[in-house]
Enzyme design. Structure first.
Site, PDB file in Angstrom:
ATOM      1  N   SER A  28     -11.570   4.404  -1.127  1.00 47.97           N
ATOM      2  CA  SER A  28     -11.477   5.348  -2.256  1.00 47.97           C
ATOM      3  C   SER A  28     -12.091   6.713  -1.923  1.00 47.97           C
ATOM      4  O   SER A  28     -12.840   6.854  -0.958  1.00 47.97           O
ATOM      5  CB  SER A  28     -12.190   4.775  -3.479  1.00 47.97           C
ATOM      6  OG  SER A  28     -13.591   4.830  -3.273  1.00 47.97           O
ATOM      7  N   THR A  87       1.394  10.097   4.034  1.00 45.99           N
ATOM      8  CA  THR A  87       0.295  10.826   3.396  1.00 45.99           C
ATOM      9  C   THR A  87      -1.057  10.478   4.009  1.00 45.99           C
ATOM     10  O   THR A  87      -2.027  11.209   3.795  1.00 45.99           O
ATOM     11  CB  THR A  87       0.270  10.535   1.888  1.00 45.99           C
ATOM     12  OG1 THR A  87       0.635   9.171   1.707  1.00 45.99           O
ATOM     13  CG2 THR A  87       1.213  11.439   1.122  1.00 45.99           C
ATOM     14  N   LYS A 103     -10.873  -1.047  -1.781  1.00 51.51           N
ATOM     15  CA  LYS A 103     -10.590  -1.882  -0.611  1.00 51.51           C
ATOM     16  C   LYS A 103     -11.758  -1.661   0.373  1.00 51.51           C
ATOM     17  O   LYS A 103     -12.239  -0.538   0.443  1.00 51.51           O
ATOM     18  CB  LYS A 103      -9.274  -1.459   0.075  1.00 51.51           C
ATOM     19  CG  LYS A 103      -8.043  -1.614  -0.814  1.00 51.51           C
ATOM     20  CD  LYS A 103      -6.821  -0.965  -0.162  1.00 51.51           C
ATOM     21  CE  LYS A 103      -5.654  -0.900  -1.136  1.00 51.51           C
ATOM     22  NZ  LYS A 103      -4.481  -0.196  -0.595  1.00 51.51           N
ATOM     23  N   SER A 134      -2.487   0.658  -4.656  1.00 51.85           N
ATOM     24  CA  SER A 134      -2.954   1.867  -3.960  1.00 51.85           C
ATOM     25  C   SER A 134      -4.358   2.244  -4.379  1.00 51.85           C
ATOM     26  O   SER A 134      -4.714   2.146  -5.559  1.00 51.85           O
ATOM     27  CB  SER A 134      -2.019   3.038  -4.259  1.00 51.85           C
ATOM     28  OG  SER A 134      -2.552   4.225  -3.709  1.00 51.85           O
ATOM     29  N   ALA A 135      -5.138   2.723  -3.420  1.00 51.71           N
ATOM     30  CA  ALA A 135      -6.498   3.192  -3.701  1.00 51.71           C
ATOM     31  C   ALA A 135      -6.500   4.641  -4.181  1.00 51.71           C
ATOM     32  O   ALA A 135      -7.552   5.193  -4.482  1.00 51.71           O
ATOM     33  CB  ALA A 135      -7.338   3.070  -2.433  1.00 51.71           C
ATOM     34  N   LYS A 146      -9.384   4.973   6.075  1.00 53.41           N
ATOM     35  CA  LYS A 146      -8.069   4.606   5.538  1.00 53.41           C
ATOM     36  C   LYS A 146      -8.196   3.485   4.515  1.00 53.41           C
ATOM     37  O   LYS A 146      -8.867   2.481   4.761  1.00 53.41           O
ATOM     38  CB  LYS A 146      -7.134   4.168   6.666  1.00 53.41           C
ATOM     39  CG  LYS A 146      -6.581   5.320   7.476  1.00 53.41           C
ATOM     40  CD  LYS A 146      -5.536   4.828   8.461  1.00 53.41           C
ATOM     41  CE  LYS A 146      -4.983   5.988   9.286  1.00 53.41           C
ATOM     42  NZ  LYS A 146      -4.089   5.481  10.341  1.00 53.41           N
ATOM     43  N   GLU A 172       0.122  -3.265   4.653  1.00 58.11           N
ATOM     44  CA  GLU A 172      -0.963  -2.289   4.793  1.00 58.11           C
ATOM     45  C   GLU A 172      -0.968  -1.594   6.149  1.00 58.11           C
ATOM     46  O   GLU A 172      -0.549  -2.185   7.152  1.00 58.11           O
ATOM     47  CB  GLU A 172      -2.309  -3.024   4.666  1.00 58.11           C
ATOM     48  CG  GLU A 172      -2.904  -3.026   3.277  1.00 58.11           C
ATOM     49  CD  GLU A 172      -3.485  -1.676   2.874  1.00 58.11           C
ATOM     50  OE1 GLU A 172      -3.550  -0.767   3.712  1.00 58.11           O
ATOM     51  OE2 GLU A 172      -3.877  -1.547   1.700  1.00 58.11           O
ATOM     52  N   ASP A 173      -1.504  -0.372   6.191  1.00 57.06           N
ATOM     53  CA  ASP A 173      -1.717   0.314   7.475  1.00 57.06           C
ATOM     54  C   ASP A 173      -3.201   0.418   7.815  1.00 57.06           C
ATOM     55  O   ASP A 173      -3.546   0.937   8.866  1.00 57.06           O
ATOM     56  CB  ASP A 173      -1.136   1.739   7.429  1.00 57.06           C
ATOM     57  CG  ASP A 173      -1.922   2.636   6.485  1.00 57.06           C
ATOM     58  OD1 ASP A 173      -2.248   2.187   5.365  1.00 57.06           O
ATOM     59  OD2 ASP A 173      -2.236   3.782   6.870  1.00 57.06           O
ATOM     60  N   ASP A 178       0.875  -1.156   0.000  1.00 54.83           N
ATOM     61  CA  ASP A 178       0.000   0.000   0.000  1.00 54.83           C
ATOM     62  C   ASP A 178       0.928   1.226   0.000  1.00 54.83           C
ATOM     63  O   ASP A 178       2.115   1.113   0.352  1.00 54.83           O
ATOM     64  CB  ASP A 178      -0.869  -0.047   1.262  1.00 54.83           C
ATOM     65  CG  ASP A 178      -1.662   1.213   1.471  1.00 54.83           C
ATOM     66  OD1 ASP A 178      -2.284   1.686   0.501  1.00 54.83           O
ATOM     67  OD2 ASP A 178      -1.667   1.742   2.603  1.00 54.83           O
ATOM     68  N   LEU A 179       0.411   2.381  -0.400  1.00 52.53           N
ATOM     69  CA  LEU A 179       1.250   3.594  -0.422  1.00 52.53           C
ATOM     70  C   LEU A 179       1.036   4.481   0.808  1.00 52.53           C
ATOM     71  O   LEU A 179       1.923   4.637   1.639  1.00 52.53           O
ATOM     72  CB  LEU A 179       0.948   4.397  -1.699  1.00 52.53           C
ATOM     73  CG  LEU A 179       1.574   5.789  -1.772  1.00 52.53           C
ATOM     74  CD1 LEU A 179       3.094   5.715  -1.833  1.00 52.53           C
ATOM     75  CD2 LEU A 179       1.034   6.557  -2.983  1.00 52.53           C
ATOM     76  N   ASP A 180      -0.188   5.033   0.895  1.00 56.21           N
ATOM     77  CA  ASP A 180      -0.474   6.046   1.925  1.00 56.21           C
ATOM     78  C   ASP A 180      -0.441   5.423   3.322  1.00 56.21           C
ATOM     79  O   ASP A 180      -1.234   4.541   3.636  1.00 56.21           O
ATOM     80  CB  ASP A 180      -1.863   6.663   1.680  1.00 56.21           C
ATOM     81  CG  ASP A 180      -1.944   7.407   0.357  1.00 56.21           C
ATOM     82  OD1 ASP A 180      -1.023   8.185   0.063  1.00 56.21           O
ATOM     83  OD2 ASP A 180      -2.932   7.205  -0.389  1.00 56.21           O
ATOM     84  N   LYS A 211     -11.975  18.261  -1.599  1.00 56.90           N
ATOM     85  CA  LYS A 211     -11.077  17.516  -0.695  1.00 56.90           C
ATOM     86  C   LYS A 211      -9.739  17.278  -1.372  1.00 56.90           C
ATOM     87  O   LYS A 211      -8.681  17.436  -0.765  1.00 56.90           O
ATOM     88  CB  LYS A 211     -11.725  16.190  -0.274  1.00 56.90           C
ATOM     89  CG  LYS A 211     -10.859  15.367   0.670  1.00 56.90           C
ATOM     90  CD  LYS A 211      -9.962  14.389  -0.064  1.00 56.90           C
ATOM     91  CE  LYS A 211      -8.986  13.673   0.839  1.00 56.90           C
ATOM     92  NZ  LYS A 211      -8.160  12.686   0.130  1.00 56.90           N
TER      93      LYS A 211
END
Ligand code: BG6
Ligand code: MG
Length: 220
Positions: free
Chosen positions: A50, A19, A149, A118-119, A47, A173-174, A11-13, A80
């Site tokens: 989308s 982020t 997700k 990533s979403a 978290k 994942e976080d 995952d990215l964020d 946003k």
């Protein structure tokens, strides 16, 4: 015997970079504009989710799910994103979370493939700004995925792009929704963050500096 691991999908964020905090601040600002304040506990449910699904969850929290037309919702989501893009405009490799490049090097040196699921529609921009694009054999982001997700689609697409069976992939994942997605894809789930959000992970560390491929493989 558990199948040999051939790839790690990130995952990215909130995993590669913080982020997740900027997404929270941007949603919080929109929530305040809409008179729907919320805290970090509610944010855990956003978290990994989308942009449009996150907006729906915030509107439902404020009992305003029927208060806006589809066009108005798109405009709110765009607002946003403007807050978010403003917050991330100065990110650089300084914003990589601790230990992430060492972990990516460890995976690469072990001969495993590296993917991203990533979403976020901003994923490529963020990865470029962090100067880590070269680590990833493939990146799947929200631009080409239909289901958010906790649906497994983005992880399955990432495994397919790497040409690796899902059962031979580790997902990192976080987010609670992310761990659910990894499991639904049939992968081994590594969580980064608190037990309260990530108790379903197969293996968990409190922070990215504790990520070690050797230890993850030994935990299977
Ligand atoms: C996920 C984040 O990676 O991307 C969510 O965890 C965010 O918080 C989602 O809402 C969508 O991001 P974007 O950049 O497409 O609005
Ligand atoms: Mg995340």
């Amino acid at each position: 015997m558990a199948p040999t691991i051939e790839a790690v999908i990130f995952d990215l964020d909130g995993v590669i970079t913080d982020t997740a905090e900027y997404h929270y601040l941007a949603w919080k600002q929109l929530g305040e504009d809409l008179d729907i304040p919320f805290d970090r506990e509610f944010n855990e449910t956003l978290k990994g989710v989308s942009r449009m699904d996150s907006l729906e969850r915030i509107l439902a929290l404020g009992g305003k799910q029927d208060a806006f037309s589809e066009d108005e919702k798109l405009a709110l989501a765009a607002k946003k994103n403007e807050h978010y893009v403003t917050l991330i405009q100065h990110i650089s490799e300084q914003d990589l979370l601790p230990g992430i490049t060492a972990f990516l090097d460890e995976i690469r040196n072990a001969g495993l493939k590296i993917g991203m699921a990533s979403a976020s529609k901003n994923a490529l921009m963020v990865v470029e700004a962090l100067k880590v694009r070269h680590y990833f054999d493939d990146i799947v982001d929200a631009a080409t995925v239909a289901q958010s997700k906790p649906h497994p689609e983005v992880f399955l697409r990432a495994a397919e792009a790497l040409d690796v069976e899902p059962s031979r992939c580790i997902g990192v994942e976080d987010a609670t929704a992310g761990i659910t997605a990894i499991h639904a894809a049939g992968m081994y789930a590594v969580g980064v963050g608190p037990e309260s959000a990530l108790h379903e992970a197969d293996y968990r560390v409190d922070s990215t500096d504790l990520l070690s491929l050797e230890q993850i493989l030994a935990s299977r």
